[in-house]
Scaffold this motif. Structure first.
Motif, mmCIF file in Angstrom:
data_model
loop_
_atom_site.group_PDB
_atom_site.id
_atom_site.type_symbol
_atom_site.label_atom_id
_atom_site.label_comp_id
_atom_site.label_asym_id
_atom_site.label_seq_id
_atom_site.Cartn_x
_atom_site.Cartn_y
_atom_site.Cartn_z
ATOM 1 N N TYR A 1 57.738 34.273 39.966
ATOM 2 C CA TYR A 1 57.339 32.736 39.573
ATOM 3 C C TYR A 1 58.140 31.951 40.559
ATOM 4 C CZ TYR A 1 57.548 28.628 36.735
ATOM 5 O OH TYR A 1 57.392 27.376 36.049
ATOM 6 N N ILE B 1 58.459 27.741 42.029
ATOM 7 C CA ILE B 1 58.297 26.124 41.808
ATOM 8 C C ILE B 1 58.747 25.580 43.085
ATOM 9 C CG2 ILE B 1 59.144 24.470 40.278
ATOM 10 C CD1 ILE B 1 60.170 26.370 38.289
ATOM 11 N N PHE C 1 60.537 18.356 39.455
ATOM 12 C CA PHE C 1 59.523 19.189 39.291
ATOM 13 C C PHE C 1 58.082 18.749 39.872
ATOM 14 C CE2 PHE C 1 56.970 23.002 37.865
ATOM 15 C CZ PHE C 1 55.806 22.487 37.308
ATOM 16 N N ARG D 1 52.570 31.378 39.446
ATOM 17 C CA ARG D 1 53.009 32.613 39.106
ATOM 18 C C ARG D 1 52.421 33.715 40.186
ATOM 19 N NH1 ARG D 1 53.198 29.687 34.692
ATOM 20 N NH2 ARG D 1 54.897 30.252 33.141
ATOM 21 N N ASN E 1 61.764 32.788 40.848
ATOM 22 C CA ASN E 1 62.557 33.496 40.008
ATOM 23 C C ASN E 1 61.900 34.856 39.341
ATOM 24 O OD1 ASN E 1 62.263 32.787 36.453
ATOM 25 N ND2 ASN E 1 64.187 33.400 37.579
ATOM 26 N N GLN F 1 60.790 36.231 35.886
ATOM 27 C CA GLN F 1 60.593 35.825 34.697
ATOM 28 C C GLN F 1 61.048 37.010 33.656
ATOM 29 O OE1 GLN F 1 56.984 33.684 33.395
ATOM 30 N NE2 GLN F 1 56.320 34.267 35.534
ATOM 31 N N GLY F 2 61.717 36.603 32.568
ATOM 32 C CA GLY F 2 62.015 37.723 31.769
ATOM 33 C C GLY F 2 63.270 38.158 31.765
ATOM 34 N N GLY F 3 63.862 38.728 30.683
ATOM 35 C CA GLY F 3 65.118 39.232 30.717
ATOM 36 C C GLY F 3 66.277 38.497 30.981
ATOM 37 N N THR F 4 67.176 38.945 31.421
ATOM 38 C CA THR F 4 68.413 38.093 31.689
ATOM 39 C C THR F 4 68.308 37.213 33.037
ATOM 40 O OG1 THR F 4 69.580 39.871 33.196
ATOM 41 C CG2 THR F 4 70.035 39.829 30.766
ATOM 42 N N TYR G 1 66.269 35.069 33.404
ATOM 43 C CA TYR G 1 65.507 33.906 32.857
ATOM 44 C C TYR G 1 66.151 32.643 33.384
ATOM 45 C CZ TYR G 1 62.950 30.434 30.263
ATOM 46 O OH TYR G 1 62.411 29.301 29.861
ATOM 47 N N GLY G 2 65.411 31.571 34.149
ATOM 48 C CA GLY G 2 66.095 30.421 34.366
ATOM 49 C C GLY G 2 66.964 30.548 35.701
ATOM 50 N N LYS G 3 67.306 31.513 36.110
ATOM 51 C CA LYS G 3 68.323 31.830 37.097
ATOM 52 C C LYS G 3 67.445 31.517 38.603
ATOM 53 C CE LYS G 3 71.352 34.834 34.929
ATOM 54 N NZ LYS G 3 72.091 36.318 35.165
ATOM 55 N N LEU G 4 67.003 30.307 38.962
ATOM 56 C CA LEU G 4 66.246 30.165 40.134
ATOM 57 C C LEU G 4 67.252 30.223 41.307
ATOM 58 C CD1 LEU G 4 64.422 26.820 38.963
ATOM 59 C CD2 LEU G 4 63.519 28.779 39.098
ATOM 60 N N PHE H 1 67.058 29.059 45.219
ATOM 61 C CA PHE H 1 66.387 27.770 45.908
ATOM 62 C C PHE H 1 66.678 28.359 47.530
ATOM 63 C CE2 PHE H 1 65.787 24.297 43.074
ATOM 64 C CZ PHE H 1 66.348 24.851 41.787
ATOM 65 N N TYR I 1 71.503 24.604 31.969
ATOM 66 C CA TYR I 1 72.201 25.196 33.042
ATOM 67 C C TYR I 1 73.143 24.020 33.930
ATOM 68 C CZ TYR I 1 67.467 27.740 32.292
ATOM 69 O OH TYR I 1 66.723 28.406 31.871
ATOM 70 N N TYR J 1 74.239 23.556 37.709
ATOM 71 C CA TYR J 1 74.167 23.784 39.093
ATOM 72 C C TYR J 1 75.035 23.179 39.989
ATOM 73 C CZ TYR J 1 69.801 26.463 38.578
ATOM 74 O OH TYR J 1 69.053 27.673 38.205
ATOM 75 N N LEU K 1 73.462 28.280 40.999
ATOM 76 C CA LEU K 1 73.845 28.355 39.559
ATOM 77 C C LEU K 1 75.370 28.719 39.194
ATOM 78 C CD1 LEU K 1 72.617 28.105 36.682
ATOM 79 C CD2 LEU K 1 72.028 30.694 37.133
ATOM 80 N N ARG L 1 61.564 28.141 26.985
ATOM 81 C CA ARG L 1 60.825 29.346 27.372
ATOM 82 C C ARG L 1 59.268 29.479 27.226
ATOM 83 N NH1 ARG L 1 63.614 35.249 27.675
ATOM 84 N NH2 ARG L 1 61.972 36.228 29.054
ATOM 85 N N ASN M 1 58.946 29.084 32.381
ATOM 86 C CA ASN M 1 60.110 28.834 32.281
ATOM 87 C C ASN M 1 60.618 27.311 33.576
ATOM 88 O OD1 ASN M 1 59.478 30.316 34.518
ATOM 89 N ND2 ASN M 1 61.350 31.544 34.391
ATOM 90 N N ILE N 1 62.008 24.424 35.008
ATOM 91 C CA ILE N 1 63.402 23.949 34.929
ATOM 92 C C ILE N 1 63.283 22.483 35.266
ATOM 93 C CG2 ILE N 1 65.993 24.335 35.360
ATOM 94 C CD1 ILE N 1 65.333 27.041 35.672
#
Lengths: 115, 113
Positions: free
Chosen positions: A32, A34, A46, A51, A93, A95-98, A100-103, A105, B33, B35, B45, B96, B100, B102
Motif C-alpha cells: 500500500y 500513499i 493526503f 494498492r 506500508n 497492510q494488516g497485522g501489526t 497497520y498504520g506504520k508508514l 516515508f 499515531y 510521528y 513513527l 481501518r 488505511n 492516514i
C-alpha cells in the motif's frame, strides 16, 4: 535535481507544465502506497493512494504509477499550478497485522512551480 | 482538515523538564499515531494506538511515552526532554475499514534548550 547529503531532490517547472515526481521504495513486501503533499508549516496532506494489485490510479489532476518490479512509484501532476509548490512524500506500508498504520516515508521532493 | 487538533502548536522548554503534547480528534477513528519530522530523517513513527488503552512502540520510541484514555485523545509525553527531541511532532489518525489512509494534524513545534 540530485540528492546530496541532507538536501532534498528538487523539481522546478513552469506553470501549466506537467510534473513527475519519483520515489523508490524499500520494502518488496509493501502493498500500500500513499503520496502526501506538505506545505511549509503544515502537516502532510493526503493526495492519492494505490494498492499493489494496481499499477495506475488517477485522481483529479494527479496520477500515481506503481512498478513493483523495480520498486518504483511516481506521481504525475497535470497542468501544474503555483499552489502545487510544496514538498511531496511517498509512503509505503504493509497492510494488516501489526504493521497497520506504520508508514515508512521517503525523504521527499521539493516541487517549485514558477508563474 | 481531518478533524485533528494538536496542542500546544509551539513550545520552548528546558532540558530535563517533562513535556506533554496533546492530540484531539473528532472523527472517532480507532487508530492514532505520533510521528516526528526532522531534516534528513523524514517522518518517523514514535508510538501508535489501536484503541483505548492499547498502544505500541514505533521506530523511535526511546524517551517517549503515550497514553490513550479516550478514543478522541492521544497524549505524547517526554518524561525528561533532551535537545535531541527538538523536532516537529505530528499526530495522525486512521480508520481501518476500507483502507488505511492516514491523515495528519498540523504539527507541534518543540524546541528543547
Amino acid at each position: 535535481g540530485e540528492s546530496v547529503g541532507l538536501h532534498l531532490p528538487t523539481l522546478s517547472v513552469q506553470e501549466g507544465d506537467n510534473s513527475i515526481i519519483n520515489c523508490a521504495y524499500s520494502n518488496s513486501a509493501s502493498d500500500y502506497f500513499i503520496w502526501y503533499k506538505q506545505e511549509s508549516g503544515k502537516g502532510p496532506q493526503f493526495i492519492i493512494d494505490i494498492r499493489s494489485n494496481m499499477d495506475k490510479r488517477q485522481g483529479q489532476r494527479v496520477t500515481v504509477l506503481l512498478n513493483k518490479t523495480v520498486k518504483h512509484l511516481s506521481l504525475q501532476i497535470a497542468a501544474t499550478q503555483p499552489g502545487d509548490s510544496a514538498v511531496y512524500f511517498c509512503a509505503e506500508n504493509i497492510q494488516g497485522g501489526t504493521s497497520y498504520g506504520k508508514l515508512t516515508f521517503g525523504q521527499g521532493t521539493i516541487l517549485t512551480v514558477h508563474p | 482538515d481531518a478533524g485533528i487538533t494538536q496542542s500546544p502548536r509551539h513550545k520552548v522548554t528546558e532540558t530535563g523538564t517533562p513535556v506533554t503534547l496533546r492530540c484531539h480528534q473528532t472523527e472517532n477513528h480507532r487508530y492514532m499515531y505520533w510521528y516526528r519530522q526532522d531534516p534528513g530523517h523524514g517522518l518517523r513513527l514514535i508510538h501508535y494506538s489501536y484503541g483505548v488503552k492499547d498502544t505500541d512502540k514505533g521506530e523511535v520510541s526511546d524517551g517517549y511515552s503515550v497514553s490513550r484514555s479516550k478514543t478522541e485523545d492521544f497524549l505524547l509525553t517526554l518524561e525528561s526532554a533532551t535537545s535531541s527531541q527538538t523536532s516537529v511532532y505530528f499526530c495522525a489518525i486512521s480508520e481501518r475499514t476500507g483502507g488505511n489512509t492516514i491523515y495528519f494534524g498540523e504539527g507541534s513545534w518543540l524546541t528543547v534548550v
